[in-house]
Design a protein around this motif. Structure first.
Motif, PDB file in Angstrom:
ATOM      1  N   SER A  79      11.212 134.856  90.326  1.00  0.00           N
ATOM      2  CA  SER A  79      10.748 136.231  90.160  1.00  0.00           C
ATOM      3  C   SER A  79      10.209 136.798  91.467  1.00  0.00           C
ATOM      4  O   SER A  79      10.516 137.943  91.837  1.00  0.00           O
ATOM      5  CB  SER A  79       9.664 136.287  89.079  1.00  0.00           C
ATOM      6  OG  SER A  79       9.157 137.590  88.943  1.00  0.00           O
ATOM      7  N   GLN A  80       9.429 135.986  92.193  1.00  0.00           N
ATOM      8  CA  GLN A  80       8.876 136.468  93.461  1.00  0.00           C
ATOM      9  C   GLN A  80       9.985 136.667  94.492  1.00  0.00           C
ATOM     10  O   GLN A  80       9.943 137.619  95.285  1.00  0.00           O
ATOM     11  CB  GLN A  80       7.819 135.503  93.984  1.00  0.00           C
ATOM     12  CG  GLN A  80       7.050 136.062  95.172  1.00  0.00           C
ATOM     13  CD  GLN A  80       5.903 135.167  95.584  1.00  0.00           C
ATOM     14  OE1 GLN A  80       5.951 133.955  95.419  1.00  0.00           O
ATOM     15  NE2 GLN A  80       4.850 135.759  96.119  1.00  0.00           N
ATOM     16  N   ALA A  81      10.982 135.770  94.484  1.00  0.00           N
ATOM     17  CA  ALA A  81      12.108 135.918  95.408  1.00  0.00           C
ATOM     18  C   ALA A  81      12.807 137.254  95.189  1.00  0.00           C
ATOM     19  O   ALA A  81      13.129 137.967  96.148  1.00  0.00           O
ATOM     20  CB  ALA A  81      13.083 134.757  95.236  1.00  0.00           C
ATOM     21  N   HIS A  82      13.024 137.617  93.934  1.00  0.00           N
ATOM     22  CA  HIS A  82      13.669 138.895  93.630  1.00  0.00           C
ATOM     23  C   HIS A  82      12.809 140.059  94.112  1.00  0.00           C
ATOM     24  O   HIS A  82      13.321 141.022  94.700  1.00  0.00           O
ATOM     25  CB  HIS A  82      13.912 139.013  92.123  1.00  0.00           C
ATOM     26  CG  HIS A  82      15.214 138.437  91.684  1.00  0.00           C
ATOM     27  ND1 HIS A  82      16.236 139.172  91.161  1.00  0.00           N
ATOM     28  CD2 HIS A  82      15.667 137.158  91.722  1.00  0.00           C
ATOM     29  CE1 HIS A  82      17.259 138.396  90.885  1.00  0.00           C
ATOM     30  NE2 HIS A  82      16.936 137.160  91.209  1.00  0.00           N
ATOM     31  N   GLN A  83      11.522 139.983  93.855  1.00  0.00           N
ATOM     32  CA  GLN A  83      10.615 141.061  94.265  1.00  0.00           C
ATOM     33  C   GLN A  83      10.602 141.239  95.775  1.00  0.00           C
ATOM     34  O   GLN A  83      10.400 142.345  96.285  1.00  0.00           O
ATOM     35  CB  GLN A  83       9.212 140.776  93.760  1.00  0.00           C
ATOM     36  CG  GLN A  83       9.070 140.849  92.246  1.00  0.00           C
ATOM     37  CD  GLN A  83       7.729 140.329  91.761  1.00  0.00           C
ATOM     38  OE1 GLN A  83       6.811 140.121  92.560  1.00  0.00           O
ATOM     39  NE2 GLN A  83       7.611 140.108  90.462  1.00  0.00           N
ATOM     40  N   LEU A  84      10.852 140.143  96.498  1.00  0.00           N
ATOM     41  CA  LEU A  84      10.857 140.189  97.954  1.00  0.00           C
ATOM     42  C   LEU A  84      12.245 140.477  98.525  1.00  0.00           C
ATOM     43  O   LEU A  84      12.440 140.451  99.740  1.00  0.00           O
ATOM     44  CB  LEU A  84      10.331 138.868  98.514  1.00  0.00           C
ATOM     45  CG  LEU A  84       8.857 138.566  98.201  1.00  0.00           C
ATOM     46  CD1 LEU A  84       8.515 137.116  98.552  1.00  0.00           C
ATOM     47  CD2 LEU A  84       7.948 139.528  98.962  1.00  0.00           C
ATOM     48  N   GLY A  85      13.217 140.728  97.643  1.00  0.00           N
ATOM     49  CA  GLY A  85      14.543 141.137  98.103  1.00  0.00           C
ATOM     50  C   GLY A  85      15.478 140.005  98.439  1.00  0.00           C
ATOM     51  O   GLY A  85      16.411 140.188  99.233  1.00  0.00           O
ATOM     52  N   ILE A  86      15.271 138.816  97.837  1.00  0.00           N
ATOM     53  CA  ILE A  86      16.138 137.665  98.106  1.00  0.00           C
ATOM     54  C   ILE A  86      16.962 137.362  96.859  1.00  0.00           C
ATOM     55  O   ILE A  86      16.420 137.168  95.777  1.00  0.00           O
ATOM     56  CB  ILE A  86      15.314 136.432  98.517  1.00  0.00           C
ATOM     57  CG1 ILE A  86      14.597 136.725  99.835  1.00  0.00           C
ATOM     58  CG2 ILE A  86      16.211 135.202  98.652  1.00  0.00           C
ATOM     59  CD1 ILE A  86      13.669 135.635 100.275  1.00  0.00           C
ATOM     60  N   ARG A  87      18.262 137.343  97.026  1.00  0.00           N
ATOM     61  CA  ARG A  87      19.187 137.076  95.917  1.00  0.00           C
ATOM     62  C   ARG A  87      20.048 135.872  96.270  1.00  0.00           C
ATOM     63  O   ARG A  87      20.255 135.562  97.440  1.00  0.00           O
ATOM     64  CB  ARG A  87      20.105 138.272  95.679  1.00  0.00           C
ATOM     65  CG  ARG A  87      19.398 139.625  95.645  1.00  0.00           C
ATOM     66  CD  ARG A  87      18.738 139.898  94.331  1.00  0.00           C
ATOM     67  NE  ARG A  87      18.087 141.202  94.317  1.00  0.00           N
ATOM     68  CZ  ARG A  87      18.702 142.358  94.114  1.00  0.00           C
ATOM     69  NH1 ARG A  87      20.019 142.382  93.938  1.00  0.00           N
ATOM     70  NH2 ARG A  87      18.025 143.495  94.097  1.00  0.00           N
ATOM     71  N   CYS A  88      20.606 135.228  95.251  1.00  0.00           N
ATOM     72  CA  CYS A  88      21.449 134.053  95.505  1.00  0.00           C
ATOM     73  C   CYS A  88      22.624 134.025  94.547  1.00  0.00           C
ATOM     74  O   CYS A  88      22.460 134.242  93.341  1.00  0.00           O
ATOM     75  CB  CYS A  88      20.639 132.767  95.375  1.00  0.00           C
ATOM     76  SG  CYS A  88      21.548 131.291  95.893  1.00  0.00           S
ATOM     77  N   VAL A  89      23.805 133.791  95.078  1.00  0.00           N
ATOM     78  CA  VAL A  89      25.000 133.514  94.284  1.00  0.00           C
ATOM     79  C   VAL A  89      25.302 132.028  94.460  1.00  0.00           C
ATOM     80  O   VAL A  89      25.770 131.604  95.508  1.00  0.00           O
ATOM     81  CB  VAL A  89      26.199 134.356  94.751  1.00  0.00           C
ATOM     82  CG1 VAL A  89      27.446 134.005  93.941  1.00  0.00           C
ATOM     83  CG2 VAL A  89      25.885 135.834  94.616  1.00  0.00           C
ATOM     84  N   PHE A  90      24.989 131.245  93.430  1.00  0.00           N
ATOM     85  CA  PHE A  90      25.166 129.804  93.542  1.00  0.00           C
ATOM     86  C   PHE A  90      26.616 129.406  93.304  1.00  0.00           C
ATOM     87  O   PHE A  90      27.403 130.131  92.690  1.00  0.00           O
ATOM     88  CB  PHE A  90      24.275 129.080  92.538  1.00  0.00           C
ATOM     89  CG  PHE A  90      22.809 129.146  92.878  1.00  0.00           C
ATOM     90  CD1 PHE A  90      22.326 128.561  94.038  1.00  0.00           C
ATOM     91  CD2 PHE A  90      21.925 129.807  92.047  1.00  0.00           C
ATOM     92  CE1 PHE A  90      20.987 128.623  94.359  1.00  0.00           C
ATOM     93  CE2 PHE A  90      20.580 129.875  92.351  1.00  0.00           C
ATOM     94  CZ  PHE A  90      20.111 129.287  93.509  1.00  0.00           C
ATOM     95  N   GLN A  91      26.956 128.212  93.797  1.00  0.00           N
ATOM     96  CA  GLN A  91      28.308 127.685  93.639  1.00  0.00           C
ATOM     97  C   GLN A  91      28.660 127.531  92.163  1.00  0.00           C
ATOM     98  O   GLN A  91      29.787 127.813  91.751  1.00  0.00           O
ATOM     99  CB  GLN A  91      28.391 126.323  94.347  1.00  0.00           C
ATOM    100  CG  GLN A  91      29.767 125.714  94.371  1.00  0.00           C
ATOM    101  CD  GLN A  91      29.780 124.410  95.122  1.00  0.00           C
ATOM    102  OE1 GLN A  91      28.936 124.151  95.979  1.00  0.00           O
ATOM    103  NE2 GLN A  91      30.718 123.559  94.808  1.00  0.00           N
ATOM    104  N   THR A 162      23.599 144.427  93.610  1.00  0.00           N
ATOM    105  CA  THR A 162      23.133 145.653  92.952  1.00  0.00           C
ATOM    106  C   THR A 162      21.644 145.845  93.174  1.00  0.00           C
ATOM    107  O   THR A 162      20.883 144.882  93.299  1.00  0.00           O
ATOM    108  CB  THR A 162      23.429 145.621  91.442  1.00  0.00           C
ATOM    109  OG1 THR A 162      22.821 144.456  90.858  1.00  0.00           O
ATOM    110  CG2 THR A 162      24.919 145.618  91.179  1.00  0.00           C
ATOM    111  N   VAL A 163      21.213 147.101  93.215  1.00  0.00           N
ATOM    112  CA  VAL A 163      19.818 147.426  93.484  1.00  0.00           C
ATOM    113  C   VAL A 163      19.335 148.446  92.452  1.00  0.00           C
ATOM    114  O   VAL A 163      20.024 149.432  92.168  1.00  0.00           O
ATOM    115  CB  VAL A 163      19.648 148.014  94.907  1.00  0.00           C
ATOM    116  CG1 VAL A 163      18.207 148.426  95.148  1.00  0.00           C
ATOM    117  CG2 VAL A 163      20.108 147.015  95.956  1.00  0.00           C
TER     118      VAL A 163
END
Length: 493
Positions: A79-91, A162-163
């Protein structure tokens, strides 16, 4: 927002262990604003584990996570990662297969609520798909589980970009093109460069070294849970990058994996199949001991053909003749390949259990012996084959699926784009095994989205809209011919 020195992320001394296995050993990693960082290393090097820590899905045993200049280590999570603008597309894709494309976008953006949320979510995700993957053919009300793995990967990627009410500063792409064909892969990587030019940042993980060299600004190499090399992308070439990864591969060794051209028809036909959607059109013919490549844009009938052959084995079918037992190596290992609750050894031996029965029970000694044999033969990186299959990296899980097929009595092996997320060294080891098995009389049908892999095949069939539109021998094979046939009606070469 980026820190004053332009650094989005700084990982310092990050360590992570899983029991006795040390996945990360004091890793330092930084990503700047407006930078595409290429991250490479063999399967099990620690890349995905490090990215899970950065995405907040794993908690590091030691080390600091600095985001935009502030230490976030104490309470860092997804949740904090998202709030800080970090996204991940995992394998391994994380979409909910029973939900629609729009509903999966809503999960990612909980602020999409109230009357009309479904329409707004659909507009956001389809708009981003249009921006990245022109001509994608995906609708917002499509159920994700009904999409091909390539289209599911496109949805997952588009969703990450997406934002709504949360910022977007850094996107982690872990093997993002593993299920994409050459055209959609180029669309994605071109979009990444546009994002970076506008000040966004990206971490690109790929075993396709050409992607890393062509699209990264800086490259970090990991081996055995540590960073072993780091410098601007322009200071690497393919040979120096492979050397940093710790492999002895060179172009001569790669070329040695190409098979010697031989005349078709020297051995009996073991598979004859006509695409079910194309009455009266070309048929696929496979001779014993051949390696047959299935090419063309993703989703144009190659996987359907493999499943058609798999279903016809041991049966009478009007459009398909299969002479011998068949095994399938799935590309979508999480959905179609591995048994998640079983051990590595059980996943390897399940196709061969009939030959391991003693009395009325399976002989555990035989089962263990086969698992241990393939652990050594295909170099599955684990201290114990009794460990759960999910303890392996993605590439090593794929090795287990190859071991299952090659250790069985199957005379015909079907491979559905099986090299997803597999490193260069492992690929060459598997290519060796395939060639050895083919020379001994085993037959392979190999759908691949990687042009280089088609060089391992004796004969190639190009698919378009569910039909075979071109046939090429290996000596006739060029990327230009495959792509032209993929977009236009092919002519027998």
């Amino acid at each position: 927002m980026p820190s004053a020195n332009g650094k989005i992320v700084g990982l310092e001394g990050v360590a992570k262990s899983f029991g006795a296995v040390r996945a990360l050993v004091g890793v330092d990693l930084a990503v700047g604003a407006g930078e595409c960082l290429g991250l490479v290393g063999h399967n099990g090097a620690g890349k995905s584990t490090l990215m899970h820590v950065l995405a907040g899905t794993l908690v590091a045993d030691e080390g600091k996570i600095v985001i935009s200049g502030a230490d976030r280590s104490a309470s860092y999570n997804v949740s904090q990662a998202h709030q800080l603008g970090i996204r991940c597309v995992f394998q391994e894709l994380s979409l909910c297969p029973n939900l629609t494309v729009a509903e999966n976008a809503r999960i990612f953006h909980p602020n999409l609520k109230g009357w009309g949320w479904r329409r707004r979510a659909g507009k956001i995700i389809i708009g981003k798909l249009d921006e990245i993957f022109a001509g994608h053919g995906i609708a917002d009300d499509d159920v994700v589980g009904d999409l091909s793995i390539g289209k599911r990967q496109m949805v997952e990627i588009a969703r990450a970009f997406t934002v709504t009410d949360e910022p977007l500063h850094l996107v982690i792409l872990d093997e993002p093109t593993s299920s994409l064909d050459a055209v959609t892969a180029e669309q994605l990587l071109t979009f990444v460069r546009r994002l970076v030019a506008e000040g966004g940042s990206c971490i690109l993980i790929s075993h396709l070294l050409g992607e890393i060299l062509d699209y990264s600004d800086r490259i970090v190499v990991m081996r055995d849970g540590e960073v072993v090399a780091e410098r601007p992308a322009g200071e690497f070439d393919r040979d120096s990058l492979v050397a940093a990864m710790g492999d002895v591969t060179d172009e001569e060794k790669i070329e040695a994996h190409e098979r010697v051209e031989k005349e078709r028809g020297e051995t009996p036909i073991v598979v004859r199949a006509r695409p079910l959607t194309a009455d009266g059109e070309r048929e696929l013919i496979v001779h014993k001991g051949e390696i047959i490549g299935l090419a063309g844009l993703a989703g144009h009938g190659q996987t359907r053909m493999l499943l058609q052959i798999y279903d016809a084995a041991g049966k009478r079918a009007a459009d398909t003749d299969v002479m011998g037992p068949v095994s399938l190596v799935a590309g979508d290992r999480q959905t179609d390949g591995i048994f998640h609750l079983w051990s590595i050894g059980q996943n390897v031996s399940v196709r061969s259990l009939r030959g391991m029965v003693r009395g009325l029970l399976i002989d555990p000694a035989r089962e263990k012996a086969q698992a241990d044999e393939w652990k050594d033969r295909i170099k599955i990186r684990t201290p114990d084959m009794a460990n759960n299959i999910l303890s392996l990296s993605g590439g090593n899980q794929q090795k287990a699926l190859f071991a299952r097929a090659l250790g069985s009595d199957a005379e015909i092996v079907l491979m559905d784009d099986p090299m997803r997320g597999v490193d260069v060294g492992t690929k060459l080891e598997v290519y060796d095994l395939i060639r050895q098995e083919a020379e001994a009389g085993r037959t392979f049908l190999w759908y691949t989205t990687e042009m280089d892999e088609l060089n391992n095949c004796d004969h190639i069939y190009v698919f378009r809209n569910g039909r075979i539109v071109a046939e090429l021998s290996r000596t006739e094979l060029t990327e230009e011919k495959v792509l032209r046939s993929s977009f236009e009606e092919g002519v027998r070469a």
